[in-house]
Design an enzyme around this catalytic site. Structure first.
Site, PDB file in Angstrom:
ATOM      1  CG  ASP A 108     -13.530   0.594   5.773  1.00  0.00           C
ATOM      2  OD1 ASP A 108     -14.704   0.541   5.403  1.00  0.00           O
ATOM      3  OD2 ASP A 108     -12.580   0.251   5.037  1.00  0.00           O
ATOM      4  CD  GLU A 154      -7.594   0.947   1.524  1.00  0.00           C
ATOM      5  OE1 GLU A 154      -6.512   0.342   1.331  1.00  0.00           O
ATOM      6  OE2 GLU A 154      -8.688   0.493   1.174  1.00  0.00           O
ATOM      7  CB  ALA A 199       0.320  -6.596   4.628  1.00  0.00           C
ATOM      8  CB  ALA A 200       3.489 -11.347   5.522  1.00  0.00           C
ATOM      9  CG  PHE A 201      -0.055 -12.540   0.047  1.00  0.00           C
ATOM     10  CD1 PHE A 201      -0.138 -11.170   0.154  1.00  0.00           C
ATOM     11  CD2 PHE A 201      -0.531 -13.126  -1.115  1.00  0.00           C
ATOM     12  CE1 PHE A 201      -0.680 -10.401  -0.865  1.00  0.00           C
ATOM     13  CE2 PHE A 201      -1.066 -12.380  -2.135  1.00  0.00           C
ATOM     14  CZ  PHE A 201      -1.148 -11.010  -2.012  1.00  0.00           C
ATOM     15  CG  LEU A 202      -3.298 -14.328   6.004  1.00  0.00           C
ATOM     16  CD1 LEU A 202      -4.788 -14.153   6.287  1.00  0.00           C
ATOM     17  CD2 LEU A 202      -2.572 -14.764   7.264  1.00  0.00           C
ATOM     18  CE  LYS A 260      -4.171  -1.852   2.151  1.00  0.00           C
ATOM     19  NZ  LYS A 260      -5.217  -1.677   3.189  1.00  0.00           N
TER      20      LYS A 260
END
Length: 573
Positions: free
Chosen positions: A447, A295, A378-381, A274
């Site tokens: 949100d 964001e 952000a690390a992916f799941l 982001k």
């Protein structure tokens, strides 16, 4: 004239046939998917089927040993179920992370064991094999704070409230039942377009788990009770990877209102990028609706650290990073739509804007200085093809309308209706919602429209705190409406309540702990000082709401005892 009329009729008929053919072709795949589903599969993404699909899934989740499956008696009406139940278990509706099948080949994950087998494959998982546990039992060495004293974070994490262990894990309690001797071999499913520099992390004869990349250690450590353990060294190492690993591929993420990029690293890990849109001190304008707010990349970073300090551990690792827009985005992307939006501004800065619902135009372009841009990763799941997740509608979801109000905003007894609706009528899901409410209020995040859980664990598991970019928008305003769920339900875990009280003390002040935790990030300072001070102010407000509930309903009705006797005794010392 007759010939002209016949020609017009012919053209009209051909047009109608073409339209009918396109509609038929569009519907055929959907019909095929529905016909291919086994009976009882809750894969329909339509709103009406969601309520029907949720019922069997909920009953199955409740039918684990020692628990009784609930029947249909006493369920609320279909309208209530549609609002409160699972939004959709169809991966296509997942708003936070999709399967990467639609990305360019270079962006596909290589989460496969040798021979092309996926992690968790039954043929590689005989019952007598030991489970691959979270390797993080060693404590990381705490970094000293600037004053030269012992780390405030280290002192906090040594407190008995941060020492409780999760229950013993069975095969049903870990996300991946993989053997400890499986070696991670990306070449088993390697694409010829992948770079070959990634061989540096391949096993060389020692214990295979030790040579897994940190993103994979994070994935195999997920269990029913936590996204990661408190002292897992792979998490700190993963934060370092997010801030330094070579980026080999970039693609735009589909869906969502604002531009987000999927970054693939040299070690085959992936993260959601982001970009920075506002400076630290800029507040959300007072006339902005929550659904049209920017964001913020730094909110994603701060949310991870706040979640860890609260000991929820339900936010995937996030780190800040400065990127070279030319070398690390434009030159490595295969997304032509993204590539075409790059341009040089009149100030000779490299800019791009991508494609999205809002703020993707030359007027809202993201520009570097001259080609450096800050953002969060952000690390992916785990991919949805390996570990499916359910997306649930937040019962206290806002109306997302300029004039209409949600039901909970006009009905003071709304919580009573929620508590009669599965899965909130049993287990600890309602307590998880209260934790999420407190987490969002501290950030000022309005949100929270949906949340997710891992499908394997049914309803007896934690909820994942994803998509926190609209937090930390205002430091001068406390949005009390976020606390409505806590005020209406008057329920809270004892462990959460005790930690909040602990973080309100001077020796464990929340703002100081956050400042110390965030100073390690590569884009520090992450939060403007007034945002840190707002955390302490909002924490006092949360504690006052809980005290008001206790005064009204009594301690035992409000505070749910989730601590064992030994742990409870140690916290009183």
């Amino acid at each position: 004239m007759i010939l002209v009329r016949r020609f017009r009729v012919l053209i009209l008929v051909v047009f109608l046939l073409a339209c009918a053919l396109h509609i038929a072709l569009d519907l055929l795949p959907k019909l095929d998917r529905r016909a291919a589903r086994p009976a009882g599969d809750p894969g329909c993404s339509c709103a009406h089927a969601a309520a029907e699909a949720a019922a069997p899934g909920w009953a199955q989740a409740r039918s684990r040993p020692g628990e009784s499956a609930a029947g249909d008696a006493g369920w609320p009406n279909k309208h209530t179920l549609r609002i409160l139940q699972d939004f959709s278990s169809d991966p296509a509706s997942n708003l936070t992370s999709h399967s990467l099948e639609k990305l360019p080949p270079a962006a596909a994950p290589a989460e496969r064991a040798p021979g092309g087998q996926e992690l968790g494959s039954p043929s590689r998982n005989p019952p007598h094999r030991p489970l691959l546990r979270d390797p993080g039992l060693r404590r990381p060495v705490p970094a000293p704070n600037p004053s030269g004293d012992a780390s405030l974070l280290a002192k906090l994490f040594e407190h008995p409230l941060y020492q409780g262990a999760v229950p013993p894990l069975t095969e049903d309690d870990v996300l991946f039942n993989v053997n400890s001797d499986i070696r991670f071999n990306p070449k088993a499913a390697e694409n010829p377009d992948w770079p070959h520099e990634g061989a540096e992390f391949l096993p060389t004869g020692e214990a295979a788990v030790d040579f897994y990349p940190n993103w994979l250690k994070f994935h195999v450590g997920i269990n029913r009770y936590e996204l990661y353990s408190r002292h897992n060294p792979a998490i700190e190492a993963l934060l370092q990877d997010l801030g330094s690993q070579k980026i080999t591929s970039v693609a735009m993420k589909s869906g969502g209102t604002q531009l987000k990029l999927i970054m693939t690293f040299q070690n085959y890990g992936q993260a959601l990028f982001k970009p920075m849109k506002q400076t630290r001190e800029q507040e959300t304008p007072p006339d902005f609706f929550y659904f049209s707010d920017y964001e913020r990349h730094n909110a994603e970073i701060a949310a991870f650290h706040l979640d860890r300090i609260l000991d929820f551990r339900r936010v995937p690792p996030v780190a800040g990073r400065m990127l070279n827009m030319t070398k690390e985005i434009r030159d490595v992307t295969r997304d032509k739509k993204l590539w075409r939006t790059f341009f040089v501004s009149p100030a000779n800065n490299i800019c791009f804007y991508g494609e999205c619902s809002y703020y993707c135009s030359t007027e809202h372009a993201l520009c570097g200085r001259p080609d450096q841009i800050e953002g969060s990763l952000a690390a992916f799941l785990p991919d949805l093809s390996l570990a499916k997740r359910k997306t649930w509608r937040n019962p206290w979801r806002r109306s997302y309308h300029k004039r209409k109000k949600a039901e909970w905003e006009v009905d003071p007894d709304y919580c009573e209706e929620v508590k009669q609706t599965p899965p909130y009528d049993s287990g600890h899901r309602i307590l998880d919602i209260m934790d999420m409410t407190i987490f969002d209020f501290l950030m000022g995040n309005m949100d929270r429209h949906h949340y997710e859980t891992f499908e394997k664990f049914g309803n007896e598991t934690f909820i994942i705190h994803l998509d926190n970019g609209r937090g930390f928008g205002k430091y001068s305003h406390d949005e009390l409406s976020i606390l409505v769920p806590l005020r209406q339900c008057c329920r809270i875990r004892q462990s959460t309540y005790l930690r909040l009280q602990l973080l309100a003390r001077e020796e464990h002040k929340l703002s100081l702990l956050m400042a110390e935790s965030l100073q390690r990030d590569k884009v520090a300072p992450v939060l403007y000082q007034l945002h840190l001070e707002a955390l302490d102010r909002r924490l006092r407000i949360v504690l006052q709401v809980v005290r008001d509930c206790i005064e009204k309903d009594g301690l035992h009705s409000v505070v749910e005892d989730d601590l064992d006797a030994e742990h409870r005794a140690s916290t009183k010392r």
